[in-house]
Design a protein around this motif. Structure first.
Motif, PDB file in Angstrom:
ATOM      1  N   SER A  54       0.831  -1.211   0.000  1.00 43.97           N
ATOM      2  CA  SER A  54       0.000   0.000   0.000  1.00 43.97           C
ATOM      3  C   SER A  54       0.861   1.255   0.000  1.00 43.97           C
ATOM      4  CB  SER A  54      -0.925   0.006   1.215  1.00 43.97           C
ATOM      5  OG  SER A  54      -1.846  -1.051   1.148  1.00 43.97           O
ATOM      6  N   PHE A  55       1.953   1.222   0.761  1.00 47.92           N
ATOM      7  CA  PHE A  55       2.886   2.355   0.791  1.00 47.92           C
ATOM      8  C   PHE A  55       3.442   2.593  -0.610  1.00 47.92           C
ATOM      9  CE2 PHE A  55       6.867   4.540   1.324  1.00 47.92           C
ATOM     10  CZ  PHE A  55       6.734   5.324   2.458  1.00 47.92           C
ATOM     11  N   GLY A  56       3.840   1.514  -1.293  1.00 54.11           N
ATOM     12  CA  GLY A  56       4.388   1.641  -2.638  1.00 54.11           C
ATOM     13  C   GLY A  56       3.385   2.230  -3.614  1.00 54.11           C
ATOM     14  N   ILE A  57       2.129   1.766  -3.534  1.00 55.05           N
ATOM     15  CA  ILE A  57       1.088   2.279  -4.427  1.00 55.05           C
ATOM     16  C   ILE A  57       0.843   3.760  -4.172  1.00 55.05           C
ATOM     17  CG2 ILE A  57      -1.369   2.124  -5.000  1.00 55.05           C
ATOM     18  CD1 ILE A  57      -1.138  -0.905  -4.426  1.00 55.05           C
ATOM     19  N   LEU A  58       0.749   4.144  -2.901  1.00 55.62           N
ATOM     20  CA  LEU A  58       0.504   5.543  -2.554  1.00 55.62           C
ATOM     21  C   LEU A  58       1.667   6.448  -2.958  1.00 55.62           C
ATOM     22  CD1 LEU A  58      -1.110   5.148   0.985  1.00 55.62           C
ATOM     23  CD2 LEU A  58      -2.256   5.860  -1.117  1.00 55.62           C
ATOM     24  N   SER A  59       2.874   5.886  -3.043  1.00 54.56           N
ATOM     25  CA  SER A  59       4.046   6.702  -3.392  1.00 54.56           C
ATOM     26  C   SER A  59       4.068   7.096  -4.865  1.00 54.56           C
ATOM     27  CB  SER A  59       5.334   5.954  -3.040  1.00 54.56           C
ATOM     28  OG  SER A  59       5.560   4.869  -3.928  1.00 54.56           O
ATOM     29  N   VAL A  60       3.281   6.414  -5.706  1.00 51.10           N
ATOM     30  CA  VAL A  60       3.313   6.681  -7.151  1.00 51.10           C
ATOM     31  C   VAL A  60       2.914   8.120  -7.462  1.00 51.10           C
ATOM     32  CG1 VAL A  60       2.326   6.055  -9.391  1.00 51.10           C
ATOM     33  CG2 VAL A  60       2.959   4.269  -7.768  1.00 51.10           C
ATOM     34  N   GLN A  61       1.938   8.667  -6.708  1.00 52.97           N
ATOM     35  CA  GLN A  61       1.532  10.050  -6.929  1.00 52.97           C
ATOM     36  C   GLN A  61       2.727  10.990  -6.725  1.00 52.97           C
ATOM     37  OE1 GLN A  61      -1.476  11.694  -7.924  1.00 52.97           O
ATOM     38  NE2 GLN A  61       0.084  13.295  -8.045  1.00 52.97           N
ATOM     39  N   GLY A  62       3.474  10.765  -5.657  1.00 51.88           N
ATOM     40  CA  GLY A  62       4.664  11.575  -5.423  1.00 51.88           C
ATOM     41  C   GLY A  62       5.721  11.370  -6.488  1.00 51.88           C
ATOM     42  N   ILE A  63       5.813  10.157  -7.004  1.00 50.82           N
ATOM     43  CA  ILE A  63       6.797   9.857  -8.049  1.00 50.82           C
ATOM     44  C   ILE A  63       6.544  10.727  -9.291  1.00 50.82           C
ATOM     45  CG2 ILE A  63       7.539   8.096  -9.711  1.00 50.82           C
ATOM     46  CD1 ILE A  63       7.217   6.035  -7.454  1.00 50.82           C
ATOM     47  N   MET A  64       5.277  10.914  -9.647  1.00 53.57           N
ATOM     48  CA  MET A  64       4.966  11.755 -10.797  1.00 53.57           C
ATOM     49  C   MET A  64       5.485  13.181 -10.586  1.00 53.57           C
ATOM     50  SD  MET A  64       3.418   9.829 -13.052  1.00 53.57           S
ATOM     51  CE  MET A  64       4.404   8.427 -12.491  1.00 53.57           C
ATOM     52  N   ILE A 104       4.790  21.773  -7.799  1.00 52.98           N
ATOM     53  CA  ILE A 104       3.846  20.771  -8.291  1.00 52.98           C
ATOM     54  C   ILE A 104       3.109  20.110  -7.126  1.00 52.98           C
ATOM     55  CG2 ILE A 104       3.582  18.651  -9.622  1.00 52.98           C
ATOM     56  CD1 ILE A 104       4.333  21.133 -11.261  1.00 52.98           C
ATOM     57  N   LYS A 105       3.796  19.867  -6.030  1.00 55.49           N
ATOM     58  CA  LYS A 105       3.132  19.280  -4.858  1.00 55.49           C
ATOM     59  C   LYS A 105       2.045  20.209  -4.341  1.00 55.49           C
ATOM     60  CE  LYS A 105       4.013  17.051  -0.421  1.00 55.49           C
ATOM     61  NZ  LYS A 105       2.879  17.690   0.288  1.00 55.49           N
ATOM     62  N   HIS A 106       2.312  21.503  -4.381  1.00 54.12           N
ATOM     63  CA  HIS A 106       1.336  22.491  -3.925  1.00 54.12           C
ATOM     64  C   HIS A 106       0.073  22.483  -4.787  1.00 54.12           C
ATOM     65  CE1 HIS A 106      -0.139  26.159  -2.039  1.00 54.12           C
ATOM     66  NE2 HIS A 106      -0.310  26.688  -3.239  1.00 54.12           N
ATOM     67  N   LEU A 107       0.205  22.124  -6.067  1.00 48.47           N
ATOM     68  CA  LEU A 107      -0.954  22.091  -6.960  1.00 48.47           C
ATOM     69  C   LEU A 107      -1.904  20.941  -6.620  1.00 48.47           C
ATOM     70  CD1 LEU A 107       0.747  22.851 -10.403  1.00 48.47           C
ATOM     71  CD2 LEU A 107      -0.490  24.437  -8.908  1.00 48.47           C
ATOM     72  N   ASP A 108      -1.378  19.899  -5.970  1.00 45.47           N
ATOM     73  CA  ASP A 108      -2.191  18.769  -5.501  1.00 45.47           C
ATOM     74  C   ASP A 108      -2.991  18.135  -6.641  1.00 45.47           C
ATOM     75  OD1 ASP A 108      -3.019  17.002  -3.547  1.00 45.47           O
ATOM     76  OD2 ASP A 108      -4.787  18.192  -3.015  1.00 45.47           O
ATOM     77  N   LEU A 109      -2.293  17.755  -7.729  1.00 50.76           N
ATOM     78  CA  LEU A 109      -2.941  17.135  -8.876  1.00 50.76           C
ATOM     79  C   LEU A 109      -3.243  15.670  -8.585  1.00 50.76           C
ATOM     80  CD1 LEU A 109      -0.560  18.540 -11.636  1.00 50.76           C
ATOM     81  CD2 LEU A 109      -2.793  19.460 -10.985  1.00 50.76           C
ATOM     82  N   ASN A 110      -4.250  15.122  -9.288  1.00 50.89           N
ATOM     83  CA  ASN A 110      -4.489  13.687  -9.143  1.00 50.89           C
ATOM     84  C   ASN A 110      -3.512  12.911 -10.026  1.00 50.89           C
ATOM     85  OD1 ASN A 110      -5.530  13.399 -11.837  1.00 50.89           O
ATOM     86  ND2 ASN A 110      -7.528  14.096 -11.138  1.00 50.89           N
ATOM     87  N   LEU A 111      -3.551  11.593  -9.906  1.00 53.98           N
ATOM     88  CA  LEU A 111      -2.549  10.769 -10.579  1.00 53.98           C
ATOM     89  C   LEU A 111      -2.609  10.910 -12.093  1.00 53.98           C
ATOM     90  CD1 LEU A 111      -0.307   8.682 -10.307  1.00 53.98           C
ATOM     91  CD2 LEU A 111      -2.051   6.888 -10.280  1.00 53.98           C
ATOM     92  N   TRP A 112      -3.810  10.866 -12.673  1.00 53.24           N
ATOM     93  CA  TRP A 112      -3.944  10.956 -14.128  1.00 53.24           C
ATOM     94  C   TRP A 112      -3.483  12.313 -14.642  1.00 53.24           C
ATOM     95  CZ3 TRP A 112      -4.670   7.378 -17.771  1.00 53.24           C
ATOM     96  CH2 TRP A 112      -5.149   6.120 -17.368  1.00 53.24           C
ATOM     97  N   ALA A 113      -3.854  13.379 -13.944  1.00 52.16           N
ATOM     98  CA  ALA A 113      -3.431  14.721 -14.355  1.00 52.16           C
ATOM     99  C   ALA A 113      -1.919  14.854 -14.274  1.00 52.16           C
ATOM    100  CB  ALA A 113      -4.106  15.773 -13.476  1.00 52.16           C
ATOM    101  N   SER A 114      -1.328  14.276 -13.229  1.00 48.26           N
ATOM    102  CA  SER A 114       0.129  14.327 -13.074  1.00 48.26           C
ATOM    103  C   SER A 114       0.824  13.583 -14.203  1.00 48.26           C
ATOM    104  CB  SER A 114       0.532  13.718 -11.731  1.00 48.26           C
ATOM    105  OG  SER A 114       0.000  14.462 -10.662  1.00 48.26           O
ATOM    106  N   TYR A 115       0.298  12.409 -14.556  1.00 48.52           N
ATOM    107  CA  TYR A 115       0.898  11.611 -15.628  1.00 48.52           C
ATOM    108  C   TYR A 115       0.842  12.354 -16.964  1.00 48.52           C
ATOM    109  CZ  TYR A 115       1.541   7.803 -18.990  1.00 48.52           C
ATOM    110  OH  TYR A 115       1.982   7.024 -20.026  1.00 48.52           O
TER     111      TYR A 115
END
Length: 250
Positions: A54-64, A104-115
């Motif tokens: 779960s930690f790994g999955i949640l980290s993907v947003q930050g990875i973008m 970018i972190k401040h913009l708080d984009l979702n995963l699809w928007a970040s990708y």
């Protein structure tokens, strides 16, 4: 297998192989190969092994977010390297990386928007990437440069994964694409061959970010359904296919 043992053996081997590829097939190919998830993939794996899937999955947003900052780092280093030596170029580029990540972190984009933003940023960066003024000269080599690269990369990985439980999945994800391999490739090509070689290396790396980003993005979905090995395997095939196509286009 002991995770610490894996960290101190896998990463150095990867760095050594990337270095040898760059020497044999040139800086652009070295950058393209270096953009594969040789470092970020193992870091994500270590997150999962030590902190849970779960930690790994949640980290993907930050990875973008981290990848967007990496693009900014590559562009800044390539541009500034034409003017000054490697150390001020590196420090300024790290500053640009940090500023981009915070924005970018401040913009708080979702995963699809970040990708989609990452893919668009890669294409935009390639459109305006600095152009080498002359062909790269014959490379000089420092004594023991490969062991130096291996040690630096391993220390970075140990630091980032060691801080994961303190930083949490989002900031850990942001630091996952931190320019570890990128910095090593940029510094050594800059010192030993000059700015033109660095530009070729980093341009190849940016091209490879199309596949690299997709590899990591897919983990947010594949890891929910499949084993770690299968998730990484499917995404690695996709990464490789995208890299082959992108290298032919650019």
């Amino acid at each position: 297998m002991n995770i610490l043992f894996l960290k101190v053996t896998l990463i150095p081997v990867v760095i050594a192989l990337i270095t040898l590829v760059a020497r044999k097939w040139g800086n652009k190919m070295g950058g393209l190969i270096g953009s594969m998830p040789w470092t970020a993939g193992p870091i994500l794996l270590f997150f999962i092994l030590e902190q849970g899937k779960s930690f790994g999955i949640l980290s993907v947003q930050g990875i973008m977010t981290g990848i967007l900052a990496l693009i900014a780092f590559c562009y800044c280093y390539s541009f500034v390297s034409q003017k000054v030596s490697w150390l001020p170029t590196l420090l300024l580029s790290y500053g640009v990386y940090a500023a981009t990540a915070l924005l970018i972190k401040h913009l708080d984009l979702n995963l699809w928007a970040s990708y989609l933003l990452v893919i668009s940023s890669v294409l935009l960066a390639l459109r305006f990437f600095p152009v080498p003024t002359v062909l790269s000269t014959q490379a000089r080599r420092l004594p023991y440069d490969i062991p130096i690269r291996m040690v630096v990369a391993t220390l970075f990985v140990l630091l980032i994964t060691g801080l994961a439980s303190v930083l949490g999945p989002n900031w850990s994800g942001i630091l996952t694409p931190f320019p570890i391999t990128t910095s090593i490739l940029a510094i050594f090509s800059h010192m030993l061959q000059g700015s033109n070689a660095t530009i070729n290396t980093l341009r190849g790396l940016v091209i490879g970010l199309l596949g690299f980003t997709t590899f990591l993005f897919l983990q947010a979905f594949l890891l929910r359904e499949f084993s770690i090995a299968l998730s990484f395997g499917i995404a690695f095939v996709a990464n490789s296919f995208i890299n082959v196509v992108a290298s032919r286009i650019w």
